[in-house]
Design a protein around this motif. Structure first.
Motif, PDB file in Angstrom:
ATOM      1  N   LYS A  21       0.821  -1.214   0.000  1.00  4.64           N
ATOM      2  CA  LYS A  21       0.000   0.000   0.000  1.00  4.64           C
ATOM      3  C   LYS A  21       0.852   1.260   0.000  1.00  4.64           C
ATOM      4  O   LYS A  21       0.554   2.224  -0.717  1.00  4.64           O
ATOM      5  N   SER A  22       1.911   1.273   0.788  1.00  3.17           N
ATOM      6  CA  SER A  22       2.724   2.477   0.956  1.00  3.17           C
ATOM      7  C   SER A  22       3.812   2.601  -0.104  1.00  3.17           C
ATOM      8  O   SER A  22       4.369   3.680  -0.304  1.00  3.17           O
ATOM      9  N   ARG A  23       4.121   1.471  -0.765  1.00  5.97           N
ATOM     10  CA  ARG A  23       5.245   1.397  -1.713  1.00  5.97           C
ATOM     11  C   ARG A  23       6.561   1.744  -1.025  1.00  5.97           C
ATOM     12  O   ARG A  23       7.478   2.291  -1.646  1.00  5.97           O
ATOM     13  N   VAL A  24       6.648   1.394   0.229  1.00  5.94           N
ATOM     14  CA  VAL A  24       7.894   1.529   0.986  1.00  5.94           C
ATOM     15  C   VAL A  24       8.388   0.117   1.291  1.00  5.94           C
ATOM     16  O   VAL A  24       7.713  -0.636   2.009  1.00  5.94           O
ATOM     17  N   PRO A  25       9.532  -0.276   0.759  1.00  3.32           N
ATOM     18  CA  PRO A  25       9.971  -1.666   0.935  1.00  3.32           C
ATOM     19  C   PRO A  25      10.415  -1.954   2.364  1.00  3.32           C
ATOM     20  O   PRO A  25      10.724  -1.031   3.143  1.00  3.32           O
ATOM     21  N   ILE A  26      10.460  -3.224   2.676  1.00  7.00           N
ATOM     22  CA  ILE A  26      10.828  -3.681   4.012  1.00  7.00           C
ATOM     23  C   ILE A  26      12.077  -4.557   3.911  1.00  7.00           C
ATOM     24  O   ILE A  26      12.381  -5.102   2.846  1.00  7.00           O
ATOM     25  N   PRO A  27      12.811  -4.721   5.014  1.00  7.12           N
ATOM     26  CA  PRO A  27      13.987  -5.599   4.978  1.00  7.12           C
ATOM     27  C   PRO A  27      13.569  -7.049   4.729  1.00  7.12           C
ATOM     28  O   PRO A  27      12.446  -7.452   5.052  1.00  7.12           O
ATOM     29  N   PRO A  28      14.470  -7.842   4.156  1.00  6.53           N
ATOM     30  CA  PRO A  28      14.151  -9.269   3.947  1.00  6.53           C
ATOM     31  C   PRO A  28      13.879  -9.973   5.271  1.00  6.53           C
ATOM     32  O   PRO A  28      14.585  -9.748   6.259  1.00  6.53           O
ATOM     33  N   PHE A  29      12.872 -10.820   5.275  1.00  2.00           N
ATOM     34  CA  PHE A  29      12.606 -11.628   6.465  1.00  2.00           C
ATOM     35  C   PHE A  29      13.787 -12.538   6.771  1.00  2.00           C
ATOM     36  O   PHE A  29      14.065 -12.862   7.928  1.00  2.00           O
ATOM     37  N   THR A  30      14.481 -12.962   5.726  1.00  7.59           N
ATOM     38  CA  THR A  30      15.596 -13.894   5.912  1.00  7.59           C
ATOM     39  C   THR A  30      16.833 -13.211   6.497  1.00  7.59           C
ATOM     40  O   THR A  30      17.786 -13.896   6.851  1.00  7.59           O
ATOM     41  N   ASP A  31      16.820 -11.882   6.594  1.00  7.97           N
ATOM     42  CA  ASP A  31      17.923 -11.207   7.299  1.00  7.97           C
ATOM     43  C   ASP A  31      17.935 -11.595   8.765  1.00  7.97           C
ATOM     44  O   ASP A  31      18.990 -11.865   9.342  1.00  7.97           O
ATOM     45  N   THR A  32      16.761 -11.569   9.375  1.00 10.08           N
ATOM     46  CA  THR A  32      16.672 -11.854  10.814  1.00 10.08           C
ATOM     47  C   THR A  32      16.377 -13.315  11.092  1.00 10.08           C
ATOM     48  O   THR A  32      16.590 -13.777  12.211  1.00 10.08           O
ATOM     49  N   ASP A  33      15.886 -14.041  10.091  1.00  5.62           N
ATOM     50  CA  ASP A  33      15.586 -15.466  10.267  1.00  5.62           C
ATOM     51  C   ASP A  33      16.046 -16.221   9.022  1.00  5.62           C
ATOM     52  O   ASP A  33      15.247 -16.596   8.164  1.00  5.62           O
ATOM     53  N   PRO A  34      17.354 -16.450   8.889  1.00  7.18           N
ATOM     54  CA  PRO A  34      17.883 -17.083   7.675  1.00  7.18           C
ATOM     55  C   PRO A  34      17.424 -18.517   7.478  1.00  7.18           C
ATOM     56  O   PRO A  34      17.597 -19.077   6.391  1.00  7.18           O
ATOM     57  N   GLY A  35      16.823 -19.105   8.498  1.00  4.79           N
ATOM     58  CA  GLY A  35      16.345 -20.479   8.370  1.00  4.79           C
ATOM     59  C   GLY A  35      14.996 -20.604   7.683  1.00  4.79           C
ATOM     60  O   GLY A  35      14.520 -21.719   7.446  1.00  4.79           O
ATOM     61  N   LEU A  36      14.362 -19.475   7.351  1.00  2.00           N
ATOM     62  CA  LEU A  36      13.068 -19.539   6.687  1.00  2.00           C
ATOM     63  C   LEU A  36      13.201 -20.236   5.336  1.00  2.00           C
ATOM     64  O   LEU A  36      14.128 -19.964   4.573  1.00  2.00           O
ATOM     65  N   GLY A  37      12.247 -21.101   5.030  1.00  3.64           N
ATOM     66  CA  GLY A  37      12.289 -21.842   3.781  1.00  3.64           C
ATOM     67  C   GLY A  37      11.022 -21.678   2.967  1.00  3.64           C
ATOM     68  O   GLY A  37      10.184 -20.808   3.231  1.00  3.64           O
ATOM     69  N   MET A  38      10.891 -22.547   1.972  1.00  3.93           N
ATOM     70  CA  MET A  38       9.778 -22.467   1.036  1.00  3.93           C
ATOM     71  C   MET A  38       8.429 -22.564   1.740  1.00  3.93           C
ATOM     72  O   MET A  38       7.519 -21.774   1.474  1.00  3.93           O
TER      73      MET A  38
END
Length: 267
Positions: A21-38
């Motif tokens: 909605k804001s067109r303001v990007p967010i940091p990758p989720f995998t930055d703080t949780d690199p174990g996230l998968g498919m």
């Protein structure tokens, strides 16, 4: 009481929803949780889709991503990914878009099918998928990322609707039993200058195989491809960034040409 994992999934979906909605990007989720998968990515995607549907949008098809071997290699996976095609994102041939309607948009050409019959996996073969196709169209996908600077891990792009921004679809062409979609060639130009070429075989070796793959993967979740659904089968070349004033044209064998104009300011 919701589990912590579910709370995290909902939080991530809401973050992507607000970024759209804001067109303001967010940091990758995998930055703080690199174990996230498919699987984690798809859990977030489902929550995000629910939020968008609650706003009145509708799923009118699916897109496949990572359908080329080099892209899968880059992400270290052996399977494509997918996301919904939303009715609010579909544009007609010759449409004009603004870069300001997106965050970091790129465009890629692909073959699009429209189903005449439903397909429900598992067990959908390429032959059955081909028999379900009612129309073939030239297509352009505007890919966009709600993740900062396209710093996407696999879970990030899946959560973000497989980085879908918008789709442009050309005029319908009846399917031909004699046409091998693997061999459909494409020339992609920006402002009249050739910038990429491709062929249908770039999409999983056969774009019809993408339809079968989607039907089978979605079928594992109890979801069917429906008659009328658009199926975006994947890029035939590397995505090209959009710039204000650009005009993109993709010329396909058998399917004709499709054009996208990029305006200046305004959403």
């Amino acid at each position: 009481m919701p589990s912590r994992d579910h709370e995290d999934t909902v939080r991530r979906a809401k973050a992507l929803y607000e970024a759209r909605k804001s067109r303001v990007p967010i940091p990758p989720f995998t930055d703080t949780d690199p174990g996230l998968g498919m699987d984690d990515g798809y859990a977030v995607q489902r929550e995000l889709v629910a939020l968008l549907l609650a706003d009145g949008d509708a799923v009118i098809g699916y897109k496949a991503g990572l359908t080329s071997a080099p892209m899968r290699s880059m992400f270290g996976v052996d399977t494509p990914d997918y996301g919904p095609v939303l009715s609010s994102t579909v544009l007609a041939d010759g449409a004009t878009v603004s870069c300001e309607a997106f965050i970091a948009p790129k465009v890629e050409a692909e073959i699009v099918f429209r189903l005449a019959k439903p397909l429900a996996g598992p067990g959908v073969t390429v032959e059955r998928a081909r028999a379900a196709i009612g129309e073939v169209r030239a297509g352009l996908e505007i890919v966009d990322s709600r993740i900062e600077d396209w710093r996407i891990g696999l879970a990030d792009t899946i959560a973000d609707l497989a980085s879908n921004g918008a789709v442009v679809v050309g005029h319908p062409v009846p399917p031909s039993p004699d046409l091998d979609y693997r061999l459909v060639g494409m020339a992609f130009s920006r402002d009249g200058e050739l910038v990429a070429t491709g062929a249908g075989a770039a999409a999983m070796g056969d774009p019809v195989a993408v339809v079968a793959w989607l039907a089978n993967v979605l079928g594992e979740q109890g979801v069917s491809l429906e008659a009328g659904h658009l199926i975006m089968t994947g890029a035939l070349h590397a995505a090209v960034p959009l710039r204000p004033g650009d005009t993109f044209t993709a010329e396909f064998d058998h399917l004709g040409a499709i054009t996208l104009h990029v305006g200046g300011g305004g959403a």
